[in-house]
Design an enzyme around this catalytic site. Structure first.
Site, short mmCIF file in Angstrom:
data_model
loop_
_atom_site.label_atom_id
_atom_site.label_comp_id
_atom_site.label_asym_id
_atom_site.label_seq_id
_atom_site.Cartn_x
_atom_site.Cartn_y
_atom_site.Cartn_z
N ASP A 11 -88.44 -68.03 -0.23
CA ASP A 11 -89.14 -67.04 -1.05
C ASP A 11 -89.44 -65.78 -0.23
OD1 ASP A 11 -89.27 -68.61 -3.39
OD2 ASP A 11 -91.01 -69.69 -2.63
N ASN A 60 -95.51 -60.47 -5.40
CA ASN A 60 -96.48 -61.58 -5.42
C ASN A 60 -97.91 -61.08 -5.65
OD1 ASN A 60 -94.97 -63.87 -5.11
ND2 ASN A 60 -95.34 -64.11 -2.93
N ASP A 104 -115.14 -61.53 1.52
CA ASP A 104 -114.03 -61.21 2.43
C ASP A 104 -113.06 -60.22 1.82
OD1 ASP A 104 -115.08 -62.89 4.25
OD2 ASP A 104 -113.48 -64.38 4.22
N THR A 153 -98.62 -68.51 -8.13
CA THR A 153 -98.46 -69.81 -7.47
C THR A 153 -98.50 -69.69 -5.94
OG1 THR A 153 -96.09 -69.45 -7.81
CG2 THR A 153 -97.18 -71.01 -9.29
N ALA A 154 -98.66 -68.46 -5.44
CA ALA A 154 -98.67 -68.25 -3.99
C ALA A 154 -100.13 -68.18 -3.48
CB ALA A 154 -97.86 -67.00 -3.66
N TYR A 155 -100.47 -67.15 -2.76
CA TYR A 155 -101.81 -67.00 -2.14
C TYR A 155 -102.91 -67.17 -3.20
CZ TYR A 155 -105.10 -64.89 1.29
OH TYR A 155 -106.12 -64.65 2.17
N ASN A 156 -102.67 -66.59 -4.39
CA ASN A 156 -103.64 -66.70 -5.48
C ASN A 156 -104.05 -68.14 -5.75
OD1 ASN A 156 -104.92 -65.82 -8.16
ND2 ASN A 156 -103.32 -67.23 -8.84
N LYS A 157 -103.06 -69.04 -5.74
CA LYS A 157 -103.35 -70.45 -6.04
C LYS A 157 -104.20 -71.07 -4.93
CE LYS A 157 -101.48 -74.90 -7.27
NZ LYS A 157 -102.23 -75.60 -6.23
P1 NAD Z 1 -94.88 -67.51 4.78
O1 NAD Z 1 -93.63 -67.75 5.50
O2 NAD Z 1 -96.18 -67.86 5.46
O3 NAD Z 1 -94.76 -68.20 3.34
C1 NAD Z 1 -95.79 -68.64 2.67
C2 NAD Z 1 -95.36 -69.72 1.68
O4 NAD Z 1 -95.56 -69.16 0.39
C3 NAD Z 1 -93.92 -70.24 1.71
O5 NAD Z 1 -93.95 -71.64 1.61
C4 NAD Z 1 -93.30 -69.63 0.47
O6 NAD Z 1 -92.27 -70.44 -0.12
C5 NAD Z 1 -94.48 -69.58 -0.44
N1 NAD Z 1 -94.37 -68.60 -1.51
C6 NAD Z 1 -94.00 -67.30 -1.45
N2 NAD Z 1 -94.02 -66.76 -2.66
C7 NAD Z 1 -94.39 -67.76 -3.52
C8 NAD Z 1 -94.61 -67.82 -4.90
N3 NAD Z 1 -94.47 -66.74 -5.66
N4 NAD Z 1 -95.04 -68.98 -5.43
C9 NAD Z 1 -95.23 -70.09 -4.68
N5 NAD Z 1 -95.04 -70.09 -3.36
C10 NAD Z 1 -94.63 -68.93 -2.79
O7 NAD Z 1 -95.00 -66.00 4.41
P2 NAD Z 1 -93.93 -65.06 3.77
O8 NAD Z 1 -92.65 -65.79 3.62
O9 NAD Z 1 -93.99 -63.80 4.50
O10 NAD Z 1 -94.57 -64.89 2.33
C11 NAD Z 1 -95.65 -64.03 2.10
C12 NAD Z 1 -96.49 -64.69 1.05
O11 NAD Z 1 -97.25 -65.71 1.65
C13 NAD Z 1 -97.49 -63.76 0.44
O12 NAD Z 1 -96.97 -63.02 -0.63
C14 NAD Z 1 -98.59 -64.71 0.02
O13 NAD Z 1 -98.49 -65.09 -1.33
C15 NAD Z 1 -98.37 -65.95 0.86
N6 NAD Z 1 -99.56 -66.20 1.63
C16 NAD Z 1 -100.27 -67.31 1.32
C17 NAD Z 1 -101.45 -67.56 1.96
C18 NAD Z 1 -102.22 -68.78 1.56
O14 NAD Z 1 -101.75 -69.51 0.67
N7 NAD Z 1 -103.37 -69.02 2.14
C19 NAD Z 1 -101.95 -66.70 2.94
C20 NAD Z 1 -101.20 -65.57 3.24
C21 NAD Z 1 -100.00 -65.32 2.56
#
Ligand code: NAD
Length: 278
Positions: free
Chosen positions: A56, A132, A160, A171-175
């Protein structure tokens, strides 16, 4: 690289892979197939289709590479690990992908993206698009910011930071922050708190909020200092942010429609729940 037989019907294809050995191997395999095929023309410039190889994160990077050409570019993701949210094909399904591209009639699956406008106190304005999410945090001290939704002063946030996500970003950071999962066909943004301060003195709504397409979200920080702003996989430290505005963009991201498209709910189940014992 020169390819012969370029016609109006030829699909211009850009191949973008991450640095993993497996991704490079898939990329070189694809290069050698497309190189001698008159239906395709390899070009990173003005592509019709962008194929990403990795996960992703690679698709997020490719989105930003081509974010000014979203009206004409369609994306396809090949995953070299587990099936991702933006990747329809596994690395062993290249033949299937090529067949689908050969029979492609230009159809796409299109999803909303986020537009962010950041204004600094020296008048500088930064515009960005996110696939995202965008986050605003104040690392050094508690962030205090007024949140306005569609012109209505909604709350004074303390904590924060604030995250605004797209449906596909839900489904990413938001979740991870407890936000809801939104089906990508729902045209809405989601506003989610990052560690809000809630006690007898300070109040925020506490849950994430789904904002319809027509509404704008505005965040007005109440303190000077450095704000850390992330747009998908990129982070910026900006001084004295006066205002951050969020809208659904008038552009969408387009994915090549595939007959084997995994249903969104299947992806969610496979990513977060796994096997269900019956
Ligand atoms: P990364 O390599 O740390 O990947 C983060 C994870 O997020 C990977 O497993 C990836 O498959 C998954 N991911 C990405 N987009 C997704 C989506 N739309 N739905 C479900 N999972 C998803 O970082 P990266 O590859 O540079 O990706 C950046 C993304 O990481 C940001 O957009 C953010 O959403 C996510 N993120 C998550 C957290 C958290 O969950 N605490 C913190 C920071 C960033």
């Amino acid at each position: 690289m020169t390819q012969m037989n370029y016609t109006d019907k030829t699909t211009r294809v850009a191949i973008i892979a991450n640095g993993k050995y497996q991704s490079k191997r898939v990329a070189s395999n694809l290069f050698s197939i497309f190189k001698d095929d008159p239906d395709f023309y390899l070009s990173k410039k003005n592509p019709d289709v962008v194929i990403t190889i990795g996960g992703d994160g690679m698709l997020l990077s490719a989105f930003h590479m081509y974010e000014k050409e979203l009206d004409r570019v369609r994306f396809v993701g090949i995953h070299t690990g587990h099936l991702g949210f933006y990747t329809d094909y596994r690395d062993f399904e290249i033949d299937k992908l090529i067949d689908n591209l050969r029979n492609d009639q230009g159809e796409s699956e299109s999803y909303p993206i986020l537009k962010v406008i950041i204004t600094q106190d020296d008048g500088r304005v930064i515009q960005a698009r996110a696939l995202n999410e965008a986050t605003v945090k104040r690392i050094e001290k508690t962030m205090v910011a007024d949140v306005t939704i569609n012109g209505v002063k909604f709350e004074t946030f303390r904590g924060d930071g604030i995250l605004v996500s797209t449906p596909t970003g839900s489904t990413a950071y938001n979740k991870s922050l407890g936000g809801a999962i939104l089906h990508p066909t729902i045209e809405a943004l989601q506003l989610t708190e990052i560690s809000s301060l809630n006690n007898r003195v300070f109040r925020t709504v506490g849950s994430s909020v789904i904002i319809p397409q027509k509404d704008k979200i505005e965040l007005v920080p109440q303190r000077t200092g450095i704000y850390t702003i992330s747009i998908d996989n990129k982070t910026y430290n900006l001084k004295n942010v006066v205002k951050v505005e969020y809208f659904l963009d008038d552009q969408k991201i387009h994915f090549v429609s595939t007959p084997s498209h995994t249903s969104f709910w299947e992806r969610v189940r496979d990513a977060f729940i796994g096997e269900i014992k019956s």
